[in-house]
Design a protein around this motif. Structure first.
Motif, PDB file in Angstrom:
ATOM      1  N   MET A 138      12.817   6.966 -72.883  1.00 15.43           N
ATOM      2  CA  MET A 138      11.745   7.000 -71.906  1.00 15.43           C
ATOM      3  C   MET A 138      11.961   8.211 -70.992  1.00 15.43           C
ATOM      4  SD  MET A 138      10.541   3.874 -69.493  1.00 15.43           S
ATOM      5  CE  MET A 138      10.832   2.789 -70.849  1.00 15.43           C
ATOM      6  N   ILE A 196       6.543   9.261 -66.942  1.00 16.39           N
ATOM      7  CA  ILE A 196       6.188   8.045 -66.203  1.00 16.39           C
ATOM      8  C   ILE A 196       5.748   8.384 -64.791  1.00 16.39           C
ATOM      9  CG2 ILE A 196       7.124   5.902 -65.243  1.00 16.39           C
ATOM     10  CD1 ILE A 196       8.905   5.853 -67.805  1.00 16.39           C
ATOM     11  N   LEU A 206      15.130  -0.294 -60.323  1.00 12.61           N
ATOM     12  CA  LEU A 206      14.245   0.272 -61.342  1.00 12.61           C
ATOM     13  C   LEU A 206      14.166   1.791 -61.204  1.00 12.61           C
ATOM     14  CD1 LEU A 206      12.078  -0.705 -63.566  1.00 12.61           C
ATOM     15  CD2 LEU A 206      10.439  -0.127 -61.791  1.00 12.61           C
ATOM     16  N   LEU A 211      15.405   4.602 -63.916  1.00  4.32           N
ATOM     17  CA  LEU A 211      14.529   5.665 -64.396  1.00  4.32           C
ATOM     18  C   LEU A 211      15.196   7.026 -64.241  1.00  4.32           C
ATOM     19  CD1 LEU A 211      10.966   4.687 -63.157  1.00  4.32           C
ATOM     20  CD2 LEU A 211      11.687   5.042 -65.504  1.00  4.32           C
ATOM     21  N   GLU A 236      16.686   3.072 -70.718  1.00  3.48           N
ATOM     22  CA  GLU A 236      15.515   2.447 -71.335  1.00  3.48           C
ATOM     23  C   GLU A 236      15.105   1.218 -70.518  1.00  3.48           C
ATOM     24  OE1 GLU A 236      12.602   2.546 -74.200  1.00  3.48           O
ATOM     25  OE2 GLU A 236      14.288   3.925 -74.044  1.00  3.48           O
ATOM     26  N   ILE A 237      13.855   1.103 -70.198  1.00  5.87           N
ATOM     27  CA  ILE A 237      13.333  -0.062 -69.496  1.00  5.87           C
ATOM     28  C   ILE A 237      12.336  -0.731 -70.432  1.00  5.87           C
ATOM     29  CG2 ILE A 237      12.037  -0.885 -67.488  1.00  5.87           C
ATOM     30  CD1 ILE A 237      13.234   1.561 -66.003  1.00  5.87           C
ATOM     31  N   VAL A 243       8.392  -5.169 -64.484  1.00  5.97           N
ATOM     32  CA  VAL A 243       7.324  -4.628 -65.340  1.00  5.97           C
ATOM     33  C   VAL A 243       6.395  -5.754 -65.770  1.00  5.97           C
ATOM     34  CG1 VAL A 243       6.847  -3.521 -67.561  1.00  5.97           C
ATOM     35  CG2 VAL A 243       8.744  -2.705 -66.147  1.00  5.97           C
ATOM     36  N   VAL A 294       5.392   1.179 -61.660  1.00  4.43           N
ATOM     37  CA  VAL A 294       5.312   0.080 -62.634  1.00  4.43           C
ATOM     38  C   VAL A 294       4.089   0.267 -63.524  1.00  4.43           C
ATOM     39  CG1 VAL A 294       5.001  -2.418 -62.896  1.00  4.43           C
ATOM     40  CG2 VAL A 294       6.602  -1.531 -61.187  1.00  4.43           C
ATOM     41  N   LEU A 313       4.924   2.834 -66.027  1.00  2.00           N
ATOM     42  CA  LEU A 313       5.790   2.244 -67.049  1.00  2.00           C
ATOM     43  C   LEU A 313       4.977   1.419 -68.033  1.00  2.00           C
ATOM     44  CD1 LEU A 313       8.928   1.073 -65.087  1.00  2.00           C
ATOM     45  CD2 LEU A 313       8.943   2.305 -67.246  1.00  2.00           C
ATOM     46  N   ARG A 314       4.099   0.583 -67.496  1.00  8.72           N
ATOM     47  CA  ARG A 314       3.267  -0.252 -68.372  1.00  8.72           C
ATOM     48  C   ARG A 314       2.414   0.610 -69.287  1.00  8.72           C
ATOM     49  NH1 ARG A 314       1.306  -4.441 -63.743  1.00  8.72           N
ATOM     50  NH2 ARG A 314       3.092  -5.839 -63.847  1.00  8.72           N
ATOM     51  N   SER A 348       3.102   3.650 -70.300  1.00  9.70           N
ATOM     52  CA  SER A 348       3.953   4.288 -71.311  1.00  9.70           C
ATOM     53  C   SER A 348       4.411   3.280 -72.361  1.00  9.70           C
ATOM     54  CB  SER A 348       5.157   4.964 -70.658  1.00  9.70           C
ATOM     55  OG  SER A 348       6.079   4.007 -70.194  1.00  9.70           O
ATOM     56  N   LEU A 349       4.549   2.004 -71.963  1.00  6.92           N
ATOM     57  CA  LEU A 349       4.944   0.954 -72.901  1.00  6.92           C
ATOM     58  C   LEU A 349       3.737   0.302 -73.583  1.00  6.92           C
ATOM     59  CD1 LEU A 349       7.668  -0.767 -70.685  1.00  6.92           C
ATOM     60  CD2 LEU A 349       8.068   0.588 -72.741  1.00  6.92           C
TER      61      LEU A 349
END
Length: 159
Positions: free
Chosen positions: A1, A6, A51, A55, A60-61, A68, A91, A94-95, A97-98
């Motif tokens: 990541m 992010i 968090l 980062l 890795e998260i 998240v 957050v 992150l969401r 990117s995930l």
């Protein structure tokens, strides 16, 4: 990541987040930690500052991270932060990117699509199944103080 990606999705610069002092005030006011007070959810404890550190360290998260997964973007952490770091936007980055879509974000986007603005009762109604399923509903009395009940006014189109 990649932290730069992010942070870019969140609309920040890396320097904006490097001012974090590690005071953990954000963790003390985080709504997600209210869930951890329930013995059935004792494993749900979050620290937004942690968090940020993870980062920066390039760790890795995962999508299973409680922050998240459960962050409601209430901005209580940002209000309490001495530097006003906008953790909910991190957050959200992150969401994104995930490739995770939160029910609240879906409701917010639906509200903006319909009325051109966020209409809190609509967001609440669209989120009720999630609130029941995840155990948030017992905290609703505290949250209703943030909502105002009124008919929506359209902003879209200017009339």
């Amino acid at each position: 990541m990649q932290i730069d990606a992010i942070i870019g999705l969140a609309g920040h610069k890396k320097e904006d987040l490097s001012v974090c002092m590690g005071c953990r005030i954000c963790a003390s006011v985080c709504t997600v930690n209210d869930l951890g007070k329930d013995p059935h959810n004792a494993d749900i404890m979050v620290n937004p500052q942690e968090l940020l550190v993870r980062l920066f360290l390039g760790e890795e998260i995962s999508a299973d991270n409680p922050l998240v997964r459960y962050c409601t973007s209430c901005y209580r952490c940002t209000d309490a932060c001495p530097w006003k770091i906008r953790i909910p936007e991190i957050v959200r980055g992150l969401r994104e990117s995930l490739e995770i879509a939160s029910p609240f974000e879906k409701a917010f986007k639906g509200s903006v699509r319909i009325w051109g603005r966020v209409y809190e009762p609509y967001v609440f109604l669209m989120s009720v199944p999630f609130l029941f399923k995840e155990g948030y509903i017992k905290h609703m009395m505290k949250w209703t103080g943030y909502m105002s009940i009124h008919l929506p006014h359209k902003v879209k189109g200017g009339s």
